[in-house]
Motif scaffolding. Structure first.
Motif, PDB file in Angstrom:
ATOM      1  N   ASP A 104       0.850  -1.192   0.000  1.00  0.00           N
ATOM      2  CA  ASP A 104       0.000   0.000   0.000  1.00  0.00           C
ATOM      3  C   ASP A 104       0.882   1.238   0.000  1.00  0.00           C
ATOM      4  N   THR A 106       0.694   5.296   0.551  1.00  0.00           N
ATOM      5  CA  THR A 106      -0.124   6.387   1.067  1.00  0.00           C
ATOM      6  C   THR A 106       0.738   7.641   1.202  1.00  0.00           C
ATOM      7  N   ARG A 115       4.999   3.741   2.454  1.00  0.00           N
ATOM      8  CA  ARG A 115       4.647   2.423   1.927  1.00  0.00           C
ATOM      9  C   ARG A 115       4.592   1.427   3.075  1.00  0.00           C
ATOM     10  N   ARG A 116       3.732   0.435   2.929  1.00  0.00           N
ATOM     11  CA  ARG A 116       3.638  -0.606   3.941  1.00  0.00           C
ATOM     12  C   ARG A 116       3.104  -1.875   3.296  1.00  0.00           C
ATOM     13  N   LEU A 117       3.437  -3.000   3.886  1.00  0.00           N
ATOM     14  CA  LEU A 117       2.902  -4.285   3.442  1.00  0.00           C
ATOM     15  C   LEU A 117       1.573  -4.550   4.132  1.00  0.00           C
ATOM     16  N   VAL A 118       0.623  -5.091   3.386  1.00  0.00           N
ATOM     17  CA  VAL A 118      -0.666  -5.441   3.964  1.00  0.00           C
ATOM     18  C   VAL A 118      -1.037  -6.849   3.528  1.00  0.00           C
ATOM     19  N   ARG A 125      -7.986  -5.825   5.078  1.00  0.00           N
ATOM     20  CA  ARG A 125      -6.625  -5.413   4.740  1.00  0.00           C
ATOM     21  C   ARG A 125      -5.879  -5.165   6.055  1.00  0.00           C
ATOM     22  N   THR A 126      -4.994  -6.091   6.418  1.00  0.00           N
ATOM     23  CA  THR A 126      -4.289  -6.020   7.694  1.00  0.00           C
ATOM     24  C   THR A 126      -2.853  -5.587   7.456  1.00  0.00           C
ATOM     25  N   PRO A 127      -2.459  -4.407   7.945  1.00  0.00           N
ATOM     26  CA  PRO A 127      -1.084  -3.943   7.688  1.00  0.00           C
ATOM     27  C   PRO A 127      -0.064  -4.687   8.523  1.00  0.00           C
ATOM     28  N   THR A 129       3.308  -4.283  10.585  1.00  0.00           N
ATOM     29  CA  THR A 129       3.739  -3.111  11.330  1.00  0.00           C
ATOM     30  C   THR A 129       5.157  -3.266  11.843  1.00  0.00           C
ATOM     31  N   GLN A 141       7.560  -8.958  -0.016  1.00  0.00           N
ATOM     32  CA  GLN A 141       6.278  -9.277  -0.637  1.00  0.00           C
ATOM     33  C   GLN A 141       6.404 -10.533  -1.500  1.00  0.00           C
TER      34      GLN A 141
END
Length: 358
Positions: A104, A106, A115-118, A125-127, A129, A141
């Protein structure tokens, strides 16, 4: 990120947030330093120092120092276990054959990209952290999605086999288990797909690219945001994914089919594929819809529009079908050495029905 356990049904990763330790040292040292620098017998400075210490402590107890994430396909869950200063934070998320890891992007309040992995499972949609640095997102990923591909490969194949064996159901209540009927709300067109394969829809735009009256491209696709098939709303593109290097894309257009096989093969859009043509069928009939198809060979390492880069040799089948008031473009992809998945893609093609089709 460190992989500490990897089995056919379980993956455990763990990492320490080194920046949290540095920040913790700063937060601990700041009020102590302020205490010795300030005049300690003045009430005002004491209160200021206590206020600063309270802020530092409030930040400190919320910081994550270590995180352990466990993917368990048998239990069907992902467990996030975080170690904070004074407690542990524990939460879970569902893990199913349609789960996947995405990136993702944002923008923060000060317009900085983030940016973050979800973990995406259906509508959830669970990020991820605290574990990851932005430079490793793509690598992580790929690692996680490759493991998911391995874990659920047999499930996807079983679903593909059920789809191939199931008779065509004309009523929604007669659809066999393990199969999902996807209906296009605008036209009533339907298609059957394996239930445990991922299915997303979007409102895409396609047409010529014209600048100052000059046609620069005969066709330019502009994908819209993807969402689950059960979320409602208008859509014209369905994207189905399952086994590795396999999937299907269906696009619904208004109006009857006017293009011919010859026009398609000679057009610049078709030549963009740059792949060997294995077979052409000038006449294809599915239900009440008629059209043509083209099969192509995709070499290993090639990039396929929509589906991305393939790791092994694949074959695609492109199908154009038209009815009285609509026509569809369908593209199916499967590995050459996976005939069972190819048959499943063919079964999806064969299930397409326009309103009033028999």
């Amino acid at each position: 990120m460190n992989v500490i356990e990897k089995t056919p049904t379980r993956l455990v990763i763990r990492g320490w947030k080194t920046g949290a330790f540095f920040m913790a040292a700063v937060l601990i040292g700041f009020p102590i330093g302020m205490y010795f620098l300030m005049v300690r017998d003045e009430p005002a400075t004491i209160w200021i120092n206590l206020f600063a210490a309270a802020i530092c402590v409030a930040l400190l107890i919320r910081m994550v120092f270590r995180e352990r994430i466990t993917f368990d396909a048998v239990k069907g869950e992902v467990v996030f276990d975080q170690r904070l200063l004074l407690r542990r934070k524990h939460r879970t998320a569902a893990l199913t054959p349609v789960s996947r890891v995405e990136i993702d992007s944002t923008t923060t309040s000060d317009n900085r990209p983030k940016r973050r992995l979800v973990l995406v499972t259906g509508h959830e949609r669970t990020p991820f952290t605290e574990l990851y640095s932005s430079g490793k997102f793509d690598k992580e990923q790929t690692l996680l999605n490759d493991w998911l591909q391995e874990v659920f490969a047999d499930t996807w194949r079983q679903d593909a086999a059920r789809l191939r064996a199931a008779p065509r159901a004309e009523a929604d209540e007669d659809v066999a288990g393990g199969i999902r009927r996807v209906r296009h709300s605008g036209t009533g067109l339907t298609i059957h797909v394996p239930r445990d394969w991922s299915a997303a829809v979007s409102e895409d735009k396609s047409g010529p690219l014209i600048l100052f009256g000059v046609t620069l491209l005969q066709r330019l696709d502009r994908p819209g945001p993807r969402r689950g098939v059960d979320e409602g709303g208008q859509w014209n593109t369905l994207l189905v994914g399952g086994a590795e290097d396999a999937g299907l894309k269906l696009t619904v257009h208004d109006g009857p089919l006017t293009q011919t096989l010859t026009e398609n093969l000679e057009g610049p859009w078709s030549k963009q594929w740059g792949a060997e043509v294995l077979q052409t069928k000038p006449e294809v009939e599915i239900g009440s819809m008629r059209g043509f198809s083209v099969a192509r060979h995709i070499p290993a390492g090639a990039t396929v529009p929509t589906f991305g880069k393939v790791s092994e040799p694949c074959a695609t089948r492109q199908l154009w079908l038209g009815a009285a008031t609509l026509h569809v473009e369908v593209v199916g992809l499967a590995r050459v050495d996976h005939p069972d998945i190819q048959y499943a893609i063919d079964a999806m093609f064969a299930s397409i029905r326009a309103p009033g089709s028999a």
